[in-house]
Scaffold this motif. Structure first.
Motif, PDB file in Angstrom:
ATOM      1  N   ARG A 288       0.709  -1.576   0.351  1.00 60.61           N
ATOM      2  CA  ARG A 288       0.013   0.463  -0.196  1.00 60.61           C
ATOM      3  C   ARG A 288       0.868   1.324   0.121  1.00 60.61           C
ATOM      4  O   ARG A 288       2.265   1.150   0.779  1.00 60.61           O
ATOM      5  CB  ARG A 288      -1.044  -0.127   1.275  1.00 60.61           C
ATOM      6  CG  ARG A 288      -2.400  -1.411   1.385  1.00 60.61           C
ATOM      7  CD  ARG A 288      -2.412  -1.356   2.361  1.00 60.61           C
ATOM      8  NE  ARG A 288      -3.154  -2.760   2.516  1.00 60.61           N
ATOM      9  CZ  ARG A 288      -4.015  -3.435   3.722  1.00 60.61           C
ATOM     10  NH1 ARG A 288      -2.978  -2.895   5.098  1.00 60.61           N
ATOM     11  NH2 ARG A 288      -4.141  -4.480   3.534  1.00 60.61           N
ATOM     12  N   PRO A 350      -9.396   8.677  -3.872  1.00 55.83           N
ATOM     13  CA  PRO A 350      -7.601   8.012  -2.512  1.00 55.83           C
ATOM     14  C   PRO A 350      -6.987   8.512  -2.062  1.00 55.83           C
ATOM     15  O   PRO A 350      -6.293   9.201  -2.955  1.00 55.83           O
ATOM     16  CB  PRO A 350      -7.750   6.472  -3.026  1.00 55.83           C
ATOM     17  CG  PRO A 350      -8.503   6.823  -4.786  1.00 55.83           C
ATOM     18  CD  PRO A 350      -8.602   8.678  -4.859  1.00 55.83           C
ATOM     19  N   ILE A 353      -3.470   4.061  -1.950  1.00 55.43           N
ATOM     20  CA  ILE A 353      -3.557   2.658  -2.704  1.00 55.43           C
ATOM     21  C   ILE A 353      -3.503   1.701  -2.540  1.00 55.43           C
ATOM     22  O   ILE A 353      -2.041   1.084  -2.822  1.00 55.43           O
ATOM     23  CB  ILE A 353      -2.875   3.371  -4.315  1.00 55.43           C
ATOM     24  CG1 ILE A 353      -3.345   4.262  -4.727  1.00 55.43           C
ATOM     25  CG2 ILE A 353      -3.166   2.260  -5.374  1.00 55.43           C
ATOM     26  CD1 ILE A 353      -4.863   4.720  -4.548  1.00 55.43           C
ATOM     27  N   TYR A 367      -6.457  -1.372  -5.830  1.00 58.49           N
ATOM     28  CA  TYR A 367      -7.923  -1.430  -4.304  1.00 58.49           C
ATOM     29  C   TYR A 367      -7.585  -0.318  -3.456  1.00 58.49           C
ATOM     30  O   TYR A 367      -6.481   0.947  -3.462  1.00 58.49           O
ATOM     31  CB  TYR A 367      -7.873  -2.568  -3.670  1.00 58.49           C
ATOM     32  CG  TYR A 367      -7.142  -2.597  -2.950  1.00 58.49           C
ATOM     33  CD1 TYR A 367      -7.076  -2.658  -1.295  1.00 58.49           C
ATOM     34  CD2 TYR A 367      -5.814  -3.386  -3.579  1.00 58.49           C
ATOM     35  CE1 TYR A 367      -6.463  -2.569  -0.852  1.00 58.49           C
ATOM     36  CE2 TYR A 367      -4.570  -4.313  -2.411  1.00 58.49           C
ATOM     37  CZ  TYR A 367      -5.501  -3.485  -1.086  1.00 58.49           C
ATOM     38  OH  TYR A 367      -4.263  -3.794  -0.079  1.00 58.49           O
ATOM     39  N   ASP A 368      -8.659   0.148  -3.121  1.00 57.39           N
ATOM     40  CA  ASP A 368      -8.500   1.982  -2.123  1.00 57.39           C
ATOM     41  C   ASP A 368      -8.795   0.530  -0.704  1.00 57.39           C
ATOM     42  O   ASP A 368      -9.885   0.128  -0.296  1.00 57.39           O
ATOM     43  CB  ASP A 368      -9.983   2.513  -2.535  1.00 57.39           C
ATOM     44  CG  ASP A 368      -9.761   3.541  -1.228  1.00 57.39           C
ATOM     45  OD1 ASP A 368      -8.913   3.704  -0.251  1.00 57.39           O
ATOM     46  OD2 ASP A 368     -10.363   4.866  -1.298  1.00 57.39           O
ATOM     47  N   LEU A 375     -10.525  -0.936  -7.720  1.00 57.44           N
ATOM     48  CA  LEU A 375     -10.399   0.124  -8.878  1.00 57.44           C
ATOM     49  C   LEU A 375     -10.113   0.036 -10.165  1.00 57.44           C
ATOM     50  O   LEU A 375     -10.822   0.389 -11.290  1.00 57.44           O
ATOM     51  CB  LEU A 375      -9.473   1.164  -8.456  1.00 57.44           C
ATOM     52  CG  LEU A 375      -9.464   1.765  -7.071  1.00 57.44           C
ATOM     53  CD1 LEU A 375      -8.028   2.328  -6.353  1.00 57.44           C
ATOM     54  CD2 LEU A 375     -10.607   2.651  -6.892  1.00 57.44           C
TER      55      LEU A 375
END
Length: 400
Positions: A288, A350, A353, A367-368, A375
């Motif tokens: 992330r 966001p 990420i 994705y968030d 996403l």
């Protein structure tokens, strides 16, 4: 109305009626009190409490103490009543409510899990049926092809044998007499074309794909994974306009090239990119990146074979077969792979990420993490080790 006056003193005759008049008179005359307890606040011999006369120090203190005790007793009585009401009303209601709420919660969980289980079982059966049908289709096509080409091979073998016999065993006259038949056989052989591979002979992997299954898998994976990978930026890949923090997790864009590190074949020299130090070539991985401070960045992954030198697309993240990225430039959000750029219409901006990679399954998810919203997803077949890929041209981004 007037208040009554003080009581009249007892007459001497009152004591005489008991036969003790002389003794009482003697006591009164001697100046000694008839009953010592009447002045000390002690109990009389008969057990009746005799208060101290008003105005004395001990009597006043005792009176104050009694008043306080009365107040305490009244408060205790109120407290007892409050406790009784709390026990009878609130606690009993709580006991009833907690049982009802627990029952509702259990029923809700069971209902939802049963619903999810039923949906998953139905989807599983549907996909298994589709895969079974696809398998049978391919197998039938292969069997048909095998039969056809076996017959064709036999026919070609027979024609070849016939032509060889014509060529080796017949004299010129006989050969010319069989010319028409020979040409027909040769033409028949020419009609059997070269075999070619076909997609009809391949199993279609796409038939086993399901948006529902992918979403459930992604959500379960994102929620249940123990934690993100401890990814660091490889300073040997760092573009000269990027500054790496001491912990090797934050990239900051510098408007001027800083040249903090010596050049090398692994370093990007045109695009402001960097790759992760860690490589992955099996298993499930996620990392992330905090992007809240930047308005221009790229977050994704790339194969270790990605080119680094020059301004061509082979070095540009998202513009070659070796990289997949989620990007932001100002208020535009996109995903890109192999030069195919797709704009995203996001409901919220966001701040982090997430990248999820199933190396063995060949799946990539952006994705968030705050909402677990997917996403974008990609399916591929990895052939090289992969690394986290980062780029920034505004402020900084940080691997969490």
């Amino acid at each position: 109305m007037s208040e009554p006056g003080p009581a009249a003193p007892a007459s001497p005759a009152a004591g005489a009626e008991d036969g003790d008049g002389d003794g009482d008179a003697d006591a009164a005359g001697s100046g000694a009190p008839a009953d010592q307890s009447s002045f000390t606040g002690e109990r009389a011999p008969c057990g009746r409490w005799v208060p101290a006369p008003p105005g004395s120090g001990i009597g006043q203190a005792a009176e104050n103490m009694r008043n306080k005790l009365v107040d305490v007793c009244e408060k205790l009585q109120l407290r007892i009543a409050s406790v009784t009401r709390f026990t009878a009303d609130t606690l009993n209601n709580k006991d009833h409510n907690v049982k009802a709420k627990a029952r509702e919660s259990r029923e809700l969980i069971i209902h939802r899990v049963n619903f999810i289980r039923e949906v998953c079982e139905n989807e599983e059966q549907r996909l298994l049926d589709v895969i079974h049908d696809e398998e049978e289709r391919v197998q039938q096509n292969v069997l048909t092809q095998k039969t056809y080409w076996a017959e064709s091979r036999q026919k070609l073998t027979d024609i070849k044998k016939y032509l060889v016999d014509m060529l080796t065993k017949m004299d010129d006259v006989a050969l010319m007499e069989q010319q028409k038949e020979i040409l027909e056989k040769a033409e028949e052989a020419e009609g059997i074309l070269e075999p070619k591979d076909s997609n009809k002979l391949n199993f279609n992997l796409a038939c086993g794909r399901s948006n529902l299954l992918s979403s459930l898998w992604a959500s379960a994976t994102m929620l249940c994974m123990a934690g993100a990978e401890d990814v660091h930026v490889d300073e040997k890949t760092l573009h000269p306009s990027l500054v790496l923090s001491e912990n090797k997790k934050r990239l900051t864009f510098a408007s001027k090239r800083v040249h903090l590190y010596p050049d090398g074949p692994e370093r990007f020299d045109h695009w402001p990119n960097a790759l992760g130090l860690e490589s992955f070539q099996s298993g499930l991985h996620t990392w992330r990146v905090d992007v809240e401070r930047s308005c221009a960045y790229k977050v994704g992954l790339a194969s270790g074979c990605l080119a680094r030198k020059g301004a061509g697309n082979e070095c540009r993240l998202g513009y070659n077969p070796s990289s997949w990225v989620f990007s932001r430039f100002d208020e535009e959000y996109t995903v890109a792979h192999d030069g195919q750029v797709k704009s995203l219409d996001l409901l919220r901006r966001p701040t982090v990420i997430g990248v999820l990679v199933d190396y063995d399954g060949g799946e990539i998810l952006f994705y968030d993490p705050d909402t677990c919203a997917i996403l974008q997803s990609y399916r591929t077949k990895f052939t090289h080790p992969i690394h986290a890929a980062l780029g920034v041209v505004d402020d900084s981004i940080s691997i969490i």
